[in-house]
Motif scaffolding. Sequence first.
Motif, PDB file in Angstrom:
ATOM      1  N   ILE A   1       0.858  -1.178   0.000  1.00  0.00           N
ATOM      2  CA  ILE A   1       0.000   0.000   0.000  1.00  0.00           C
ATOM      3  C   ILE A   1       0.896   1.231   0.000  1.00  0.00           C
ATOM      4  O   ILE A   1       1.867   1.305   0.762  1.00  0.00           O
TER       5      ILE A   1
ATOM      6  N   THR B   1      -3.342   0.304  -3.381  1.00  0.00           N
ATOM      7  CA  THR B   1      -3.008  -1.052  -2.959  1.00  0.00           C
ATOM      8  C   THR B   1      -2.646  -1.943  -4.144  1.00  0.00           C
ATOM      9  O   THR B   1      -3.059  -1.703  -5.278  1.00  0.00           O
TER      10      THR B   1
ATOM     11  N   TYR C   1      -2.127  -6.311  -4.745  1.00  0.00           N
ATOM     12  CA  TYR C   1      -2.245  -7.626  -4.128  1.00  0.00           C
ATOM     13  C   TYR C   1      -1.704  -8.704  -5.038  1.00  0.00           C
ATOM     14  O   TYR C   1      -1.856  -8.651  -6.263  1.00  0.00           O
TER      15      TYR C   1
END
Length: 119
Positions: free
Chosen positions: A49, A55, A57
């Motif tokens: 982040i 963000t 992932y």
Amino acid sequence: QLQASGGGLVQAGGSLRLSCAASGPMWSINDMGWYHQAPGKQCELVATISSGGITNYADFAKGRFTISRDNAKNTVTLQMNSLRPEDIALYYCNAHIRPCGWLSEFGFWGQGTLVTVSS
């Protein structure tokens, strides 16, 4: 330094929340994130982040894990839901910090926190 907490043992399908706090004299913290290393495997990114809240992932974390941060408290949190046995690993927090008095930023690591998932 970075201090991580929150690992433990959970049943498959359960949840855990990992937290990591940065401390010490610093001018700024840029990206923060979590990585993990499973037994016998290389470490890999879980989630990151940015200071602005953007963000990123890993595919295995999408839809199950949520990373967040509190810039006022210099903390980063990883909420892990729907845990699977394949999530078993040491989880490490990471932060790119510009220490007080330095022009450059450096990567810092917290101590690993173990996540174990029973099937």
